[in-house]
Scaffold this motif. Structure first.
Motif, short mmCIF file in Angstrom:
data_model
loop_
_atom_site.label_atom_id
_atom_site.label_comp_id
_atom_site.label_asym_id
_atom_site.label_seq_id
_atom_site.Cartn_x
_atom_site.Cartn_y
_atom_site.Cartn_z
N ARG A 1 40.09 41.83 36.53
CA ARG A 1 39.22 42.24 37.62
C ARG A 1 38.78 43.69 37.44
O ARG A 1 39.50 44.48 36.83
N VAL A 2 37.63 44.01 37.99
CA VAL A 2 37.10 45.37 37.94
C VAL A 2 36.85 45.81 39.37
O VAL A 2 36.22 45.09 40.16
N TRP A 3 37.35 47.00 39.71
CA TRP A 3 37.30 47.52 41.07
C TRP A 3 36.58 48.86 41.11
O TRP A 3 36.55 49.58 40.11
N THR A 4 36.03 49.19 42.26
CA THR A 4 35.48 50.53 42.45
C THR A 4 36.62 51.49 42.73
O THR A 4 37.76 51.08 42.96
N ALA A 5 36.33 52.77 42.72
CA ALA A 5 37.36 53.78 42.98
C ALA A 5 37.91 53.67 44.40
O ALA A 5 39.02 54.13 44.68
N ALA A 6 37.14 53.05 45.28
CA ALA A 6 37.59 52.85 46.67
C ALA A 6 38.40 51.57 46.83
O ALA A 6 38.87 51.27 47.93
#
Length: 569
Positions: free
Chosen positions: A311-316
């Protein structure tokens, strides 16, 4: 005493995982249904199965060599875990089972003999490393022997009780002696350059930079000002600072979650982290997070699990992509290219997958290794390398499914690779105990470094493009610092009492942090090789990462993350 199959299965699972048998541990976990419910996992230290076997073996050893009158038979034959033990007694033994040394007192055992016998067992055990599964665990043999002696004292007569007391005293002394020999500082090899021994062809000899005895690391300052992050429910395996902020830290654990922490606050409660959850496989309660990596801009965080989920997430902490594999394959490593446009994933089935981070789609699958891919690293935005259990290192390029170059020379699994900051060299660490440095302009290693006595787990370059200095961490408990230009070993950093799993340089390259299953994080001065400071954790260390400014994050096996500030503590 209760012996449950669930406990035995869990110890075997932990042994397989700690030994590097990732695929075998996963298979055993599924078949034994260790995680079939959400009950809290038992808290055990790394190497627990080995310690249990060792204690039992030492008890059997002592019991086998005790005569009825409490004296001990002097046996020189090794006592092993498998195979029938056949005593090798003194050739001229007396009828009571003792040799010539006891013949003068036929009715009385020499009081020093039992102590000598058991002390010899402890010394032999301490001197030999327990190698298993390509890795080595170092354990407290003094404690094991002392526990064995206590058990004998409860089941034997007063003569045996006296024997046990002597054994306990001698093993405590042996353990203290072992600590003294391990706790050493390292000389300034720049002033002692004449002591370097180099083999023909640029191979650094294992005898170079022998560390002198006498210097004691206990004199170094302990780090006691520590911020603890609590929230994970299983051992923490990974930590990674955001390149965009010195106050944002990502961690990954065996509870199936990654977390993004805001460490600017003085408190460390669970509310100050964003939890990134991953799905377990059917029938499992949780899954290990095996990789967490920020892109160079600090805007995206990629995470991967042993189940194969990426998975790839934003910094938030918002989910941006779920990367879909064509099959469920365990992922052991991920890496972003410098621009943050491409993402690599290394798979245990021997393949590498390249993902387009603008679309979240698979861009290319690379097949060339004949064994599990154990690490990957980018040279630039389009060229990368991979290493494998098939003993090879392969260089690939975006847009071409065939290898650009293949490096062959290691004699065993290649555990880790790392490109030089300027991209001119590629360092590789192997189970064969060597560190090799490769160049795209040559088919053979530029340098072939030998010196470690056990498997080399990881390598890190000094973060200076104008220097060619690389550090290696080994299961022999040491860290070595190598100079590629001169082909010599600059430093032997020896203070750990167990395998060293992780390394991290400070951003200015002046200090190096090392972490080990001996529960210690050591901070070393690169200038003179001295031990600068030490942090003692409550459990084994899985990962250490130095932030751009000062602080060091420590992933601990007891579910916690520690934040240190060694330069200001």
């Amino acid at each position: 005493m209760v012996l449950k199959s669930e406990d035995v299965n869990y110890l075997v699972y932990r042994y397989l995982k700690e030994s590097g048998f990732m695929h075998s541990s996963y298979t055993f976990q599924v078949e034994s249904q260790i995680f079939k419910n959400d009950n809290e996992l038992p808290s055990v230290e790394p190497g627990s199965l080995i310690r249990v076997l060792q204690k039992g073996l030492q008890y059997m050893d002592v019991e086998t060599h005790l005569n009825e009158d409490g004296s001990a038979r002097l046996c020189s034959a090794p006592f092993s875990l498998v195979g029938k033990h056949v005593c090798s007694l003194a050739t001229d033994a007396t009828p009571n089972g003792r040799g010539k040394a006891a013949a003068g007192r036929p009715n009385e055992a020499s009081p020093s003999r039992p102590q000598q016998l058991l002390q010899q067992r402890v010394d032999d055990s301490s001197a030999s490393n327990m190698a298993h599964g390509g890795h080595t665990l170092v354990h407290d043999t003094g404690t094991a022997a002392k526990e064995g002696a206590k058990r004998l004292a409860k089941t034997r007569d007063t003569t045996i009780t006296h024997l046990s007391s002597a054994v306990a005293a001698s093993t405590i002394a042996a353990a203290e002696d072992d600590d003294e020999s391990m706790d050493v500082d390292v000389p300034d090899t720049e002033r002692d350059g004449q002591r370097h021994l180099t083999e023909p062809g640029g191979k650094a000899s294992a005898a170079s930079n022998a560390t002198p005895a006498g210097a004691n690391v206990r004199k170094t300052r302990l780090i006691d000002r520590v911020q603890i992050l609590r929230g994970h429910a299983s051992p923490v395996f990974l930590c990674a600072w955001s390149p965009a902020s010195n106050n944002v830290l990502a961690t990954g654990a065996g509870d199936g979650t990654a977390r993004i922490w805001d460490v600017s606050r003085s408190r460390s409660d669970d509310e100050y982290s964003v939890v990134l959850k991953h799905d377990a496989l059917p029938g499992e309660a949780r899954v290990d997070v095996t990789s967490i990596v920020w892109n160079a801009q600090g805007t995206l965080l990629s995470t991967a699990c042993f189940s194969g989920e990426m998975r790839v997430w934003t910094a938030a902490g918002e989910l941006k992509f779920t990367l879909k594999q064509t099959r469920q394959v365990p992922i052991v490593a991920m890496r972003w290219n410098h621009k943050g446009t491409l993402l690599l994933s290394a798979c245990l089935d021997g393949t590498i997958m390249l993902w387009d981070m603008q679309t979240g789609q698979l861009r290319q699958e690379y097949k060339g290794h004949k064994g599990s891919v154990l690490d990957v690293d980018w040279q630039d935005n389009s060229t990368f390398a991979s290493c494998s259990a098939d003993k090879s290192v392969i260089v690939w390029r975006d847009g071409s499914p065939t290898p650009v170059k293949t490096f062959v020379g290691h004699k065993s699994d290649v555990n880790a690779i790392k490109w030089h900051p300027a991209g001119k060299y590629l360092a590789s660490a192997s189970d064969d105990g060597s560190v090799k440095v490769w160049s795209m302009s040559s088919d053979t290693p530029v340098q072939d470094f030998f010196g470690h006595a056990q498997q080399v787990y990881t390598v890190k370059w000094l973060p200076r493009p104008d220097k060619s200095i690389v550090a290696s961490a080994s299961f022999d408990g040491t860290v070595r610092v190598w100079d590629v230009q001169s082909g010599t070993c600059l430093r032997v950093l020896a203070a750990h009492a167990a395998a060293v799993h992780c390394l991290s340089f400070s951003s200015d390259g002046r200090y190096l942090a090392s972490g080990s299953f001996d529960k210690n994080v050591r901070i070393w001065s690169i200038k003179d090789g001295s031990l600068f400071k030490t942090f003692v954790a409550e459990d084994g260390i899985h990962d250490v990462q130095w932030a751009a400014k000062g602080r060091v994050a420590v992933a601990i096996a007891n579910t916690q993350v520690a934040l240190l500030d060694p330069l200001n503590a």
